[in-house]
Design an enzyme around this catalytic site. Structure first.
Site, PDB file in Angstrom:
ATOM      1  N   CYS A  95     113.209  -6.707  12.901  1.00 62.30           N
ATOM      2  CA  CYS A  95     112.349  -5.902  13.053  1.00 62.30           C
ATOM      3  C   CYS A  95     111.032  -6.535  12.632  1.00 62.30           C
ATOM      4  O   CYS A  95     110.396  -7.247  12.769  1.00 62.30           O
ATOM      5  CB  CYS A  95     112.722  -4.482  12.329  1.00 62.30           C
ATOM      6  N   HIS A 198     118.507  -2.708  14.552  1.00 59.26           N
ATOM      7  CA  HIS A 198     118.957  -2.396  13.398  1.00 59.26           C
ATOM      8  C   HIS A 198     120.167  -1.586  13.536  1.00 59.26           C
ATOM      9  O   HIS A 198     120.697  -1.349  15.062  1.00 59.26           O
ATOM     10  CB  HIS A 198     118.075  -1.951  12.289  1.00 59.26           C
TER      11      HIS A 198
END
Ligand code: ZN
Lengths: 259, 472
Positions: A95, A198
């Site tokens: 991310c 994630h």
């Protein structure tokens, strides 16, 4: 006895979406096989020598938190990171950590923020957040016993575009991926693996976790070979339940569009 | 009478009528939905909330954790003072839910005997509701990470609350002094502020174990990005923070807990400083976080100018509401339901388990990922399930259920829990039966569901054990 040294960069700052779970997965899957693991938490102002580590992990943060680490990352640790990447060190970046390794981040207002530039990709800020469950297919994970599909959850407003020397991590089956446009997710360069997923990513995708561990172990020990199998029934059940649900709801949505 | 005015009156009456009918129908159909009638009403008569609330003193409670409990304690305080009020129920804390609550409370002409409206409002919906009505008193409990996919980012939520409150200088603020994020609202705005907090490291004087401090939120100064230093921590990032660089620090609290005399699993006895007077009080709920909720409610009653003895009576006799540790007797054993929704709250519940002396404890986690639970379940990895290893010698057994049962099983496995002790049971009835069967006589089977799992589970338990509907 084998030992793996894992470096977690800025753990108390870049830890947005259960990123710690990735470290836990690497650690546990070594321990369960009798491989020694040491975790090194390296943060702002800490000395950073990549030679001491076999795997380097960097997670995501909110804008405010990314702002805090940026200076340290670019000017204090940046050169060492770039050198380690070229030297085939294993990296996992998720991310915000993924974005930070790229060349720049262009805000919605058109302001270009310089990022590390270790890898040839860049990110453009956008109004719309790309949020939801994701399935991607990774060719490098495919084997006789594994279909190469990994699952996770994405939540980002930045759209990332890859330069010519960078290959994507996988092909998007369901979800947005890097930019919601080209059908790809993540980035791979040498032994650097980047992803927006994630979930946490590694615990429920043990094939990917083991792939990273094997890379690191073979980097370090010339005679290592392959990791023994573990009982992954919970992990596979978690992965499969997501895949089954998403594929079913995707089919229903397609039917809805037809009628 | 002016035709336009007449039409307006008529439209209001018709809207209230339709709204009330929809409320009854929704309940009859067991939809449990509390936002739909409000949504329809707002469509039929835009701005109806402003109309229905005119003449009422508005109290709003917002923040990440504890807003339901704080709201319910304030409700109890109002009852002690025999003040008539309107309030919304937990789970109906978005704008449409609030409209529904008002329509239900007023008569067909839109009138009410109440003098106060007590509104629990979701922190992300606060700025939306302020387009319709503005509170006289705003209580902000704290800011923690919560269901990130719904709220965007923590700092964004804080900024929005601040920006909205800044538009209305007359709002009286009640803020948590121990939360650097929450207290910054008081620092940045010109509004009148009443701070509440816990004055020192009260944990040393209790039996609760001092875990290593591991905060995920607000580690760095909001103003200059230096790392905060702490004189003491209470839980999460709450405590006596101060920035060594720019000097931003915990403001002194107007209402504070100065001492914890005794902490039990049902209540806590504390000393409380209220307008320079130290008084003994019992918080009739377990855990440190409920002391904060009681202090927030006390601060609100001070702002309203209510007599302190009624407040002390209220917090000492308060009983918890929907899902915040609910006990249901079941054939000589108990079912204990505890709602879980974010890492900090979840951690508190796990700490509670560790303090229990039960052996062979039966614990179930029901994890859903519907919109109201948060679609993203990565927050499970921010919960310290590793703590549960502290009670492994007492041989607890774990059950996982819900849409994300398998993910929860993985989480427990990676926390180091023996996989033989983890059972996946998707069917709730089977789960309840099995867990109860293995629970010792007079002991409890603990069930921790996320929000929509709680609703589903209660539906089953309602039939099985004759539970009340949660809105009653
Ligand atoms: Zn500062």
């Amino acid at each position: 006895m084998y030992t793996i040294e894992i470096c977690h960069l800025y753990p108390e700052i870049l830890n947005l979406y259960g990123d710690k779970g990735n470290i836990t997965a690497l650690k546990k899957r070594c321990e369960w096989r009798g491989i020694d693991v040491k975790i090194h938490n390296i943060s702002l102002e800490d000395d950073f020598n990549p030679d001491n580590y076999d795997i380097i992990f960097i997670g995501g943060g909110q804008d405010y938190e990314q702002e805090i680490v940026k200076d340290d990352l670019l000017h204090k640790k940046g050169a060492a990171i770039k050198e380690a990447i070229e030297g085939n060190k294993v990296f996992l970046a998720i991310c915000g950590g993924y974005q930070l390794l790229g060349k720049y981040y262009k805000t919605k207002e058109g302001k270009e923020l310089e990022f590390l530039g270790a890898l040839d990709f860049w990110t453009n800020g956008d109004e719309k957040r790309m949020i939801g469950n994701v399935i991607i297919e990774c060719d490098f994970l495919k084997s006789e016993s594994f279909d190469g599909k990994i699952v996770g959850f994405e939540n980002h407003s930045g759209k990332t575009y890859l330069g010519k020397d960078i290959t994507p991590l996988g092909k998007v089956i369901i979800g947005y991926g890097n930019n919601g446009e080209d059908g790809y997710e993540g980035a791979v360069y040498k032994n650097v693996y980047c992803s927006y997923l994630h979930g946490s990513l590694l615990p429920k995708n043990p094939a990917f976790t083991d792939f990273l561990l094997e890379k690191a172990l073979n980097n370090k020990y010339k005679d290592f070979g392959t990791l023994p199998n573990l009982d992954d029934s919970f992990e596979m059940a978690a992965r499969n339940s997501v895949i089954n649900r998403l594929i079913t709801s995707n089919k229903i949505n397609k039917l809805r569009k037809i009628f | 009478m002016n035709m336009k005015l007449l039409w307006h009156e008529l439209r209001l009456i018709i809207t209230i009528l339709i709204g009330k009918i929809l409320i009854v129908l929704c309940r009859f159909a067991k939809l449990g939905g509390t936002s739909f009638p409000g949504k329809v009403a707002e469509k039929l008569c835009p701005g109806i909330l402003r109309e229905l609330s005119s003449g009422l003193k508005l109290i709003m409670v917002t923040g990440t954790n504890g807003k339901t409990t704080t709201t319910r304690i304030i409700e109890k305080i109002l009852q002690e003072n025999k003040i008539q009020y309107i309030t919304n129920k937990s789970g109906a804390n978005l704008v449409n839910g609030v409209i529904t609550a008002f329509i239900e409370a007023v008569d067909f002409l839109g009138k009410t005997d109440a003098s106060i409206a007590l509104i629990e409002i979701d922190e992300a919906a606060f700025s939306k509701i302020c387009n319709l009505i503005v509170p006289h008193v705003l209580i902000v409990t704290n800011f923690f990470r919560d269901q990130l996919d719904r709220y965007g980012e923590l700092y964004g939520t804080l900024k929005l609350v601040k920006k909205t409150a800044a538009l209305f200088e007359n709002i009286k603020l009640v803020l948590n002094a121990d939360d650097s994020l929450c207290a910054s609202i008081g620092k940045d705005l010109k509004n009148e502020v009443t701070y509440y907090g816990i004055d020192k490291d009260v944990k040393h004087s209790t039996s609760s174990n001092n875990e290593a401090y591991d905060s995920k939120d607000a580690v760095f100064c909001l103003y200059c990005q230096s790392k905060y230093e702490y004189d003491y921590h209470t839980y999460g990032h709450l405590g006596g923070f101060r920035c060594p660089n720019c000097g931003y620090a915990r403001p002194s609290a107007d209402i504070s807990c100065t001492e914890i005399d005794e902490m039990k699993d049902t209540h806590t006895d504390i000393k409380m400083r209220v307008s320079n007077q130290v008084i003994k009080a019992r918080v009739n709920l377990p855990g440190l976080y409920n002391i904060y909720n009681a202090l927030a409610a006390t601060a609100c009653s001070e702002v309203l100018g209510l007599p302190i003895q009624n407040t002390v009576k209220a917090i000492g006799s308060f009983e918890s509401g929907f899902g915040r540790m609910e006990t249901i007797p079941a054939d000589g054993k108990f079912l204990k339901l505890i709602l879980v929704k974010n890492p900090t709250g979840f951690d508190q519940v796990l700490s509670y388990f560790i303090e229990q002396n039960d052996s062979n404890m039966q614990i179930a986690f029901i994890i859903n990922d519907n919109a109201a639970d948060g679609r993203d379940i990565s927050w499970l990895w921010d919960v310290e399930f590793e703590k549960l290893l502290n009670i492994s010698h007492k041989e607890p057994e774990f059950y996982v259920s819900g849409l994300r049962a398998e993910d929860m099983a993985v989480r427990l496995k990676y926390a180091g829990i023996d996989t033989n002790k983890i059972t996946i049971i998707k069917d709730y009835e089977e789960l309840v039966n099995k867990g109860l069967l293995r629970t010792q006589q007079s002991k409890s089977f603990y069930i921790l569901p996320t929000y929509t799992a709680m609703l589903e589970l209660r539906k089953l338990l309602k039939v099985k054990y004759n539970l009340h509907d949660f809105w009653e």
